[in-house]
Structure formats: structure tokens, C-alpha cells
Design a protein around this motif. Structure first.
Motif, mmCIF file in Angstrom:
data_model
loop_
_atom_site.group_PDB
_atom_site.id
_atom_site.type_symbol
_atom_site.label_atom_id
_atom_site.label_comp_id
_atom_site.label_asym_id
_atom_site.label_seq_id
_atom_site.Cartn_x
_atom_site.Cartn_y
_atom_site.Cartn_z
ATOM 1 N N ARG A 90 -8.987 -4.856 3.776
ATOM 2 C CA ARG A 90 -8.709 -3.741 3.227
ATOM 3 C C ARG A 90 -7.910 -3.689 1.814
ATOM 4 O O ARG A 90 -8.351 -3.093 0.891
ATOM 5 C CB ARG A 90 -7.502 -2.872 3.959
ATOM 6 N N GLU A 91 -7.023 -4.638 1.817
ATOM 7 C CA GLU A 91 -6.400 -5.042 0.499
ATOM 8 C C GLU A 91 -7.253 -5.491 -0.681
ATOM 9 O O GLU A 91 -7.215 -5.029 -1.617
ATOM 10 C CB GLU A 91 -5.390 -5.939 0.524
ATOM 11 N N LEU A 92 -8.301 -6.281 -0.235
ATOM 12 C CA LEU A 92 -9.295 -6.917 -1.049
ATOM 13 C C LEU A 92 -10.121 -5.785 -1.605
ATOM 14 O O LEU A 92 -10.324 -5.638 -2.750
ATOM 15 C CB LEU A 92 -10.173 -8.132 -0.345
ATOM 16 N N ALA A 93 -10.463 -4.765 -0.677
ATOM 17 C CA ALA A 93 -11.011 -3.565 -1.070
ATOM 18 C C ALA A 93 -10.393 -3.029 -2.298
ATOM 19 O O ALA A 93 -10.939 -2.478 -3.102
ATOM 20 C CB ALA A 93 -11.809 -3.021 0.021
ATOM 21 N N LEU A 94 -9.330 -2.649 -1.889
ATOM 22 C CA LEU A 94 -8.285 -2.012 -2.796
ATOM 23 C C LEU A 94 -8.266 -2.538 -4.264
ATOM 24 O O LEU A 94 -8.180 -1.891 -5.285
ATOM 25 C CB LEU A 94 -6.996 -1.695 -2.337
ATOM 26 N N VAL A 95 -8.084 -4.038 -4.207
ATOM 27 C CA VAL A 95 -7.826 -4.744 -5.381
ATOM 28 C C VAL A 95 -9.052 -4.522 -6.163
ATOM 29 O O VAL A 95 -9.146 -4.268 -7.348
ATOM 30 C CB VAL A 95 -7.454 -6.236 -5.096
ATOM 31 N N ARG A 96 -10.380 -4.619 -5.512
ATOM 32 C CA ARG A 96 -11.403 -4.566 -6.436
ATOM 33 C C ARG A 96 -11.711 -3.155 -6.848
ATOM 34 O O ARG A 96 -12.080 -2.825 -8.214
ATOM 35 C CB ARG A 96 -12.664 -4.722 -5.212
ATOM 36 N N GLU A 97 -11.570 -2.023 -6.076
ATOM 37 C CA GLU A 97 -11.351 -0.601 -6.713
ATOM 38 C C GLU A 97 -10.367 -0.549 -7.865
ATOM 39 O O GLU A 97 -11.007 0.024 -8.644
ATOM 40 C CB GLU A 97 -11.014 0.175 -5.365
ATOM 41 N N VAL A 98 -9.261 -1.084 -7.724
ATOM 42 C CA VAL A 98 -8.424 -0.966 -8.953
ATOM 43 C C VAL A 98 -8.863 -1.634 -10.198
ATOM 44 O O VAL A 98 -9.078 -1.152 -11.299
ATOM 45 C CB VAL A 98 -7.009 -1.461 -8.426
ATOM 46 N N PHE A 99 -9.417 -2.912 -9.804
ATOM 47 C CA PHE A 99 -10.119 -3.509 -10.921
ATOM 48 C C PHE A 99 -11.192 -2.865 -11.688
ATOM 49 O O PHE A 99 -11.379 -2.515 -12.718
ATOM 50 C CB PHE A 99 -10.691 -4.768 -10.524
#
Length: 127
Positions: A90-99
Motif C-alpha cells: 500500500r505504501e509503495l502504491a501511495l508513493v507512486r501516486e504522489v510521484f
């Protein structure tokens, strides 16, 4: 012979109280006799052997308890690892979305779009 049998029963009771390993040999040794002196082929030991088998079922051996606790701990560790993997995903998905959003914002700010407020006003700081 009944005195010998009573020695065996007394030894069995002592082993039960100590929650020690109980089998024919340990009862014989605790009674001060030789290992292997309690034999199934001797009719005078039939009741004693049945009592020993019942005592084996009653005594909770620490090895069994430890094995159960170990299996439970392994199950808990697997569950924790599964939950950790899910949270990292989930955190990786959120980091990708922020990027992705930052790239999109950079494109929008670099173009002809002018923000309504300056970055300091958006943060609540008055000029």
C-alpha cells in the motif's frame, strides 16, 4: 509380591506429582527396580500397566506445551509478515501516486497555468 506392586504404585504417584516422563521403565527405576522389570507378559502387572498408560495421558509434558507455543508463534509470525507485506505494498502504491501527481503538477505549473494563490498564501501565511 503385593509389597513390590505397592512400591511401583508409590513410584508412579511420585512421578505424577513431579510431572515427569512416565513409562514402564521410569516407574520401575523410580521404584528402585531394574529397567524392564515391568513386563506386559506378567499377569500381576496388568493393572499397573493400565495405570501407567492412564498417567501418561494425564501428565502434560512440557515438550508438548513448548511445541504448541512454538507452532502458535510461527503462525503469528506468518500473519505479521503477511500484514507487513500488505502495508508495504500500500505504501509503495501511495508513493507512486504522489510521484505521478508531482510530475503532473510540475507540468501544469510549467505551462500557461497560473495558480490562484502563491505557495505562501496556500500555506496560510499572509504577505
Amino acid at each position: 509380591m503385593s509389597d513390590t506392586i505397592s512400591d511401583y504404585y508409590a513410584a508412579l504417584d511420585r512421578l505424577k506429582q513431579r510431572k515427569a516422563k512416565i513409562n514402564n521403565d521410569t516407574v520401575a527405576l523410580a521404584a528402585g527396580r531394574k529397567k524392564g522389570s515391568i513386563k506386559k507378559s506378567r499377569p500381576q502387572f496388568i493393572a499397573l500397566i493400565q495405570a501407567i498408560e492412564e498417567a501418561q495421558k494425564e501428565v502434560v509434558r512440557p515438550e508438548v506445551v513448548i511445541a504448541d507455543r512454538l507452532e502458535q508463534a510461527r503462525g503469528n509470525a506468518k500473519d505479521i509478515q503477511r500484514r507487513l507485506d500488505a502495508s508495504l505494498a500500500r505504501e509503495l502504491a501511495l508513493v507512486r501516486e504522489v510521484f505521478r501527481l508531482r510530475k503532473e503538477l510540475a507540468v501544469l505549473r510549467g505551462g500557461n497555468v497560473v495558480p490562484f494563490h502563491s505557495p505562501t498564501q496556500a500555506a496560510g501565511v499572509e504577505q
